[in-house]
Design a protein around this motif. Sequence first.
Motif, PDB file in Angstrom:
ATOM      1  N   LYS A  90       0.684   7.614   0.082  1.00  0.00           N
ATOM      2  CA  LYS A  90       1.144   6.730  -0.950  1.00  0.00           C
ATOM      3  C   LYS A  90       0.477   5.317  -0.737  1.00  0.00           C
ATOM      4  CE  LYS A  90       5.337   9.084  -2.205  1.00  0.00           C
ATOM      5  NZ  LYS A  90       6.737   8.945  -2.275  1.00  0.00           N
ATOM      6  N   ASP A  91      -0.480   5.129   0.314  1.00  0.00           N
ATOM      7  CA  ASP A  91      -1.088   3.996   0.917  1.00  0.00           C
ATOM      8  C   ASP A  91      -2.359   3.722  -0.002  1.00  0.00           C
ATOM      9  OD1 ASP A  91      -1.511   1.983   2.428  1.00  0.00           O
ATOM     10  OD2 ASP A  91      -2.319   2.762   3.902  1.00  0.00           O
ATOM     11  N   ASP A  92      -2.413   3.260  -1.142  1.00  0.00           N
ATOM     12  CA  ASP A  92      -3.350   2.800  -2.021  1.00  0.00           C
ATOM     13  C   ASP A  92      -3.856   1.336  -1.646  1.00  0.00           C
ATOM     14  OD1 ASP A  92      -1.301   1.968  -3.186  1.00  0.00           O
ATOM     15  OD2 ASP A  92      -1.973   2.106  -5.168  1.00  0.00           O
ATOM     16  N   TYR A  93      -4.313   1.143  -0.340  1.00  0.00           N
ATOM     17  CA  TYR A  93      -4.661  -0.001   0.128  1.00  0.00           C
ATOM     18  C   TYR A  93      -5.467  -0.975  -0.526  1.00  0.00           C
ATOM     19  CZ  TYR A  93      -8.375   2.328   2.738  1.00  0.00           C
ATOM     20  OH  TYR A  93      -9.498   2.951   3.117  1.00  0.00           O
ATOM     21  N   TRP A  94      -6.505  -0.405  -1.303  1.00  0.00           N
ATOM     22  CA  TRP A  94      -7.595  -0.964  -1.999  1.00  0.00           C
ATOM     23  C   TRP A  94      -7.044  -1.546  -3.470  1.00  0.00           C
ATOM     24  CZ3 TRP A  94      -6.780   4.218  -0.901  1.00  0.00           C
ATOM     25  CH2 TRP A  94      -6.478   4.898  -1.913  1.00  0.00           C
ATOM     26  N   ALA A  95      -5.656  -1.423  -3.715  1.00  0.00           N
ATOM     27  CA  ALA A  95      -5.226  -1.740  -5.021  1.00  0.00           C
ATOM     28  C   ALA A  95      -4.418  -3.339  -4.949  1.00  0.00           C
ATOM     29  CB  ALA A  95      -4.217  -0.696  -5.464  1.00  0.00           C
ATOM     30  N   ASP A  96      -4.404  -3.742  -6.083  1.00  0.00           N
ATOM     31  CA  ASP A  96      -4.001  -5.025  -6.044  1.00  0.00           C
ATOM     32  C   ASP A  96      -2.292  -4.980  -6.456  1.00  0.00           C
ATOM     33  OD1 ASP A  96      -4.398  -4.611  -8.891  1.00  0.00           O
ATOM     34  OD2 ASP A  96      -5.350  -6.242  -9.124  1.00  0.00           O
ATOM     35  N   ASP A  97      -1.926  -3.697  -6.909  1.00  0.00           N
ATOM     36  CA  ASP A  97      -0.532  -3.535  -7.312  1.00  0.00           C
ATOM     37  C   ASP A  97      -0.248  -2.519  -6.173  1.00  0.00           C
ATOM     38  OD1 ASP A  97      -2.227  -1.717  -8.332  1.00  0.00           O
ATOM     39  OD2 ASP A  97      -0.743  -1.361 -10.076  1.00  0.00           O
ATOM     40  N   ARG A  98      -0.151  -2.619  -5.053  1.00  0.00           N
ATOM     41  CA  ARG A  98       0.004  -1.546  -4.053  1.00  0.00           C
ATOM     42  C   ARG A  98       1.141  -0.832  -4.365  1.00  0.00           C
ATOM     43  NH1 ARG A  98      -2.342  -3.091   1.928  1.00  0.00           N
ATOM     44  NH2 ARG A  98      -1.911  -0.882   3.022  1.00  0.00           N
ATOM     45  N   HIS A  99       1.323   0.565  -4.227  1.00  0.00           N
ATOM     46  CA  HIS A  99       2.070   1.647  -4.363  1.00  0.00           C
ATOM     47  C   HIS A  99       3.274   1.353  -3.224  1.00  0.00           C
ATOM     48  CE1 HIS A  99       3.771   5.924  -5.152  1.00  0.00           C
ATOM     49  NE2 HIS A  99       4.227   5.149  -5.908  1.00  0.00           N
ATOM     50  N   MET A 100       2.718   1.311  -2.124  1.00  0.00           N
ATOM     51  CA  MET A 100       3.698   1.193  -1.053  1.00  0.00           C
ATOM     52  C   MET A 100       3.214   0.214  -0.042  1.00  0.00           C
ATOM     53  SD  MET A 100       4.996   4.565   1.168  1.00  0.00           S
ATOM     54  CE  MET A 100       6.409   4.685   2.256  1.00  0.00           C
ATOM     55  N   TRP A 101       4.015  -0.143   0.963  1.00  0.00           N
ATOM     56  CA  TRP A 101       3.731  -1.223   2.038  1.00  0.00           C
ATOM     57  C   TRP A 101       3.069  -2.463   1.311  1.00  0.00           C
ATOM     58  CZ3 TRP A 101       5.941   1.591   5.290  1.00  0.00           C
ATOM     59  CH2 TRP A 101       5.666   2.901   5.601  1.00  0.00           C
ATOM     60  N   GLU A 102       3.554  -3.042   0.154  1.00  0.00           N
ATOM     61  CA  GLU A 102       2.875  -4.265  -0.391  1.00  0.00           C
ATOM     62  C   GLU A 102       3.190  -5.254   0.489  1.00  0.00           C
ATOM     63  OE1 GLU A 102       7.450  -3.706  -1.246  1.00  0.00           O
ATOM     64  OE2 GLU A 102       5.573  -2.324  -1.446  1.00  0.00           O
ATOM     65  N   GLU A 103       3.699  -5.479   1.774  1.00  0.00           N
ATOM     66  CA  GLU A 103       3.665  -6.579   2.492  1.00  0.00           C
ATOM     67  C   GLU A 103       2.428  -6.676   3.008  1.00  0.00           C
ATOM     68  OE1 GLU A 103       5.532  -3.105   4.729  1.00  0.00           O
ATOM     69  OE2 GLU A 103       5.600  -4.069   2.702  1.00  0.00           O
ATOM     70  N   LEU A 104       1.381  -5.607   3.181  1.00  0.00           N
ATOM     71  CA  LEU A 104       0.386  -5.727   3.846  1.00  0.00           C
ATOM     72  C   LEU A 104      -0.933  -6.167   3.240  1.00  0.00           C
ATOM     73  CD1 LEU A 104       0.531  -2.002   5.444  1.00  0.00           C
ATOM     74  CD2 LEU A 104       0.852  -4.496   6.766  1.00  0.00           C
ATOM     75  N   PRO A 105      -1.838  -7.003   3.642  1.00  0.00           N
ATOM     76  CA  PRO A 105      -2.935  -7.324   2.817  1.00  0.00           C
ATOM     77  C   PRO A 105      -3.752  -6.255   2.168  1.00  0.00           C
ATOM     78  CG  PRO A 105      -3.422  -7.509   5.319  1.00  0.00           C
ATOM     79  CD  PRO A 105      -2.145  -7.213   5.066  1.00  0.00           C
ATOM     80  N   ARG A 106      -4.347  -6.795   0.803  1.00  0.00           N
ATOM     81  CA  ARG A 106      -5.077  -5.780   0.288  1.00  0.00           C
ATOM     82  C   ARG A 106      -6.347  -5.411   1.155  1.00  0.00           C
ATOM     83  NH1 ARG A 106      -8.405  -6.544  -5.369  1.00  0.00           N
ATOM     84  NH2 ARG A 106      -8.726  -4.228  -5.894  1.00  0.00           N
ATOM     85  N   GLY A 107      -6.728  -4.097   1.367  1.00  0.00           N
ATOM     86  CA  GLY A 107      -7.775  -3.582   2.018  1.00  0.00           C
ATOM     87  C   GLY A 107      -7.610  -3.345   3.606  1.00  0.00           C
ATOM     88  N   LYS A 108      -6.250  -3.439   3.817  1.00  0.00           N
ATOM     89  CA  LYS A 108      -5.873  -3.081   5.253  1.00  0.00           C
ATOM     90  C   LYS A 108      -5.038  -1.534   5.094  1.00  0.00           C
ATOM     91  CE  LYS A 108      -4.174  -4.688   9.695  1.00  0.00           C
ATOM     92  NZ  LYS A 108      -3.760  -6.036  10.574  1.00  0.00           N
TER      93      LYS A 108
END
Length: 245
Positions: A90-108
């Motif tokens: 559930k870690d779509d870290y490339w998204a600007d509306d991150r599904h999970m771990w939204e506290e992390l910076p986009r791209g990480k």
Amino acid sequence: MALFVTTPSDAAPPAGGTLVSKVFATREGLVGWKTANGHTVAKRDWFAALPSWRGLSERGEGDKSVRVCHEGNDRCVFLPVWDVGPWNTKDDYWADDRHMWEELPRGKPQAQAAYQDDHNDGEDEFGRQVRNPAGIDIADGAFWDGLDLDDNDWVEVTYLWTGKGDRGVVDTDGEWLRVRSAPRVKSSLRGGAGEHAQLPIRCQVKGDKVKGTVRTTDLWNRVGDGIYVSHAYVRLIDGAKPRKC
């Protein structure tokens, strides 16, 4: 096409930009297993896995495709995303509306944050201790033959669906398409593209004539800085009309 390379402090890419991030890549392996979209993994296969179902293409499709480049040897591959992993789902870290771990910076990737920064007490979404910072898995053929890697390493990943521009899809009847340093069949190998992968076409230039699965042509597509593929194996999509280089 505008590119936007992320760092932990960067904001989202501007409209029309394409997200690029540096992540740790691991080799998929698992020959004979089924991927998340039902593809049976073949020897020296050509696809990628990302840790979210939101980044998955249907089997035989490439609407979610990535460009993966290794700075150390100047190689790039273009791959459809056909599996889910590593570590998370559930870690779509490339998204600007991150599904999970939204506290992390986009791209990480969360696995990278867990490994490097002890995020989530160093565990993934399933409570497993993260043993490497992997944010992408790469199938064996792309890993060995395309990127010319013999061990897991850091790579630059472009999430092609996050941007705009002319696109083509690779159609090779199951083979991988060679990426060359110039629009000539004997120019140096700079990587490859898996079948069904989508390619960003910056422009087209004339070169060696090639008889391919789609057409016979002397046109070549420039798909990155100094890298080309023959248009003989590429179908244009979404009304693409590439300009001349």
